[in-house]
Design an enzyme around this catalytic site. Sequence first.
Site, mmCIF file in Angstrom:
data_model
loop_
_atom_site.group_PDB
_atom_site.id
_atom_site.type_symbol
_atom_site.label_atom_id
_atom_site.label_comp_id
_atom_site.label_asym_id
_atom_site.label_seq_id
_atom_site.Cartn_x
_atom_site.Cartn_y
_atom_site.Cartn_z
ATOM 1 C CG PHE A 101 42.203 35.130 37.156
ATOM 2 C CD1 PHE A 101 41.017 35.338 36.486
ATOM 3 C CD2 PHE A 101 42.145 34.853 38.532
ATOM 4 C CE1 PHE A 101 39.792 35.282 37.149
ATOM 5 C CE2 PHE A 101 40.928 34.808 39.204
ATOM 6 C CZ PHE A 101 39.745 35.011 38.508
ATOM 7 C CG ASP B 139 35.314 34.021 48.832
ATOM 8 O OD1 ASP B 139 36.306 34.768 48.947
ATOM 9 O OD2 ASP B 139 35.344 32.803 49.121
ATOM 10 C CG HIS C 101 33.032 30.513 38.611
ATOM 11 N ND1 HIS C 101 33.675 30.484 37.411
ATOM 12 C CD2 HIS C 101 33.929 31.018 39.498
ATOM 13 C CE1 HIS C 101 34.907 30.944 37.565
ATOM 14 N NE2 HIS C 101 35.084 31.270 38.826
ATOM 15 C CB ALA D 276 43.503 43.592 38.416
HETATM 16 P P1 ITT Z 1 39.388 39.181 46.372
HETATM 17 O O1 ITT Z 1 39.140 38.372 47.612
HETATM 18 O O2 ITT Z 1 40.082 40.476 46.633
HETATM 19 O O3 ITT Z 1 38.150 39.349 45.530
HETATM 20 P P2 ITT Z 1 40.954 36.865 45.594
HETATM 21 O O4 ITT Z 1 41.808 36.538 44.401
HETATM 22 O O5 ITT Z 1 41.565 36.719 46.960
HETATM 23 O O6 ITT Z 1 40.402 38.361 45.401
HETATM 24 P P3 ITT Z 1 39.073 34.814 46.337
HETATM 25 O O7 ITT Z 1 39.381 34.956 47.761
HETATM 26 O O8 ITT Z 1 37.629 34.721 45.908
HETATM 27 O O9 ITT Z 1 39.643 36.030 45.476
HETATM 28 O O10 ITT Z 1 39.891 33.577 45.786
HETATM 29 C C1 ITT Z 1 39.435 32.847 44.733
HETATM 30 C C2 ITT Z 1 40.594 32.156 44.052
HETATM 31 O O11 ITT Z 1 40.015 31.133 43.236
HETATM 32 C C3 ITT Z 1 41.338 33.067 43.080
HETATM 33 O O12 ITT Z 1 42.432 33.707 43.680
HETATM 34 C C4 ITT Z 1 41.785 32.096 41.997
HETATM 35 O O13 ITT Z 1 42.933 31.411 42.385
HETATM 36 C C5 ITT Z 1 40.618 31.098 41.975
HETATM 37 N N1 ITT Z 1 39.611 31.494 40.988
HETATM 38 C C6 ITT Z 1 38.414 32.105 41.233
HETATM 39 N N2 ITT Z 1 37.777 32.357 40.089
HETATM 40 C C7 ITT Z 1 38.572 31.896 39.109
HETATM 41 C C8 ITT Z 1 38.476 31.883 37.708
HETATM 42 O O14 ITT Z 1 37.450 32.435 37.072
HETATM 43 N N3 ITT Z 1 39.466 31.332 37.010
HETATM 44 C C9 ITT Z 1 40.524 30.796 37.629
HETATM 45 N N4 ITT Z 1 40.718 30.785 38.944
HETATM 46 C C10 ITT Z 1 39.745 31.337 39.687
#
Ligand code: ITT
Length: 190
Positions: A148, A69, A176, A11
């Site tokens: 988050f 991702d 990013h 979310a």
């Molecule tokens: P979806 O695959 O459903 O999109 P996810 O949370 O599993 O959701 P990812 O597999 O891409 O997403 O995991 C990336 C992780 O990297 C995410 O759960 C965070 O812990 C971290 N992360 C990614 N972008 C971030 C951000 O902008 N700020 C902080 N942590 C981030």
Amino acid sequence: MNKLCFATNNAHKIEEVAFALDGAFELLSLAEIGCTDELPETTGTIPGNSRQKARYVFDHFQIDCFADDSGLEVDALNGEPGVDTAFYSGSRDHAKNIAFLLQKLAGITNRTARFRSVITLVQNGQEYQFEGVVEGRIATESHGTGGFGYDPIFIPEGYEQTFGELSMEVKNGMSHRGRAVRGLVDYLAG
Ligand code: ITT
């Protein structure tokens, strides 16, 4: 207005991307297209998992969509956690993941790191990828409650505050995901 499904179960990502789009197009969530499936993420790379999630939704729901991702790459840990960022401590719990990373970096002075995001758009069956990176460093303790994931311990280059302390607008301007989304929007704008 164009509609695109954002293939994510996170979310926070939806909130950030909707904010960054500023009305460029309308986002449909997985719930709105009737998808309750766990999206596969088994390729072992960030670009591969990004493609896999978007492709899964396109192939099963026949709707144009994109997936993000993303991950954190810490230089002193040879790029870890990378593709394993979401489950680094063995769970999705953000506090546990942060504690695990800080423990690994205890006593290490080189704290440089970057967040990487790869967005894959699948449009009419064709795939396009957009990457965004933000350089920074890992703080020695958590600061701030915004954002988050690892935001409370990531200090972007040129700043003294963490993403957890900076506003969503400031974070999106350099993050990013913000950069990858701008690549997507520029592409869609032709
Ligand atoms: P979806 O695959 O459903 O999109 P996810 O949370 O599993 O959701 P990812 O597999 O891409 O997403 O995991 C990336 C992780 O990297 C995410 O759960 C965070 O812990 C971290 N992360 C990614 N972008 C971030 C951000 O902008 N700020 C902080 N942590 C981030």
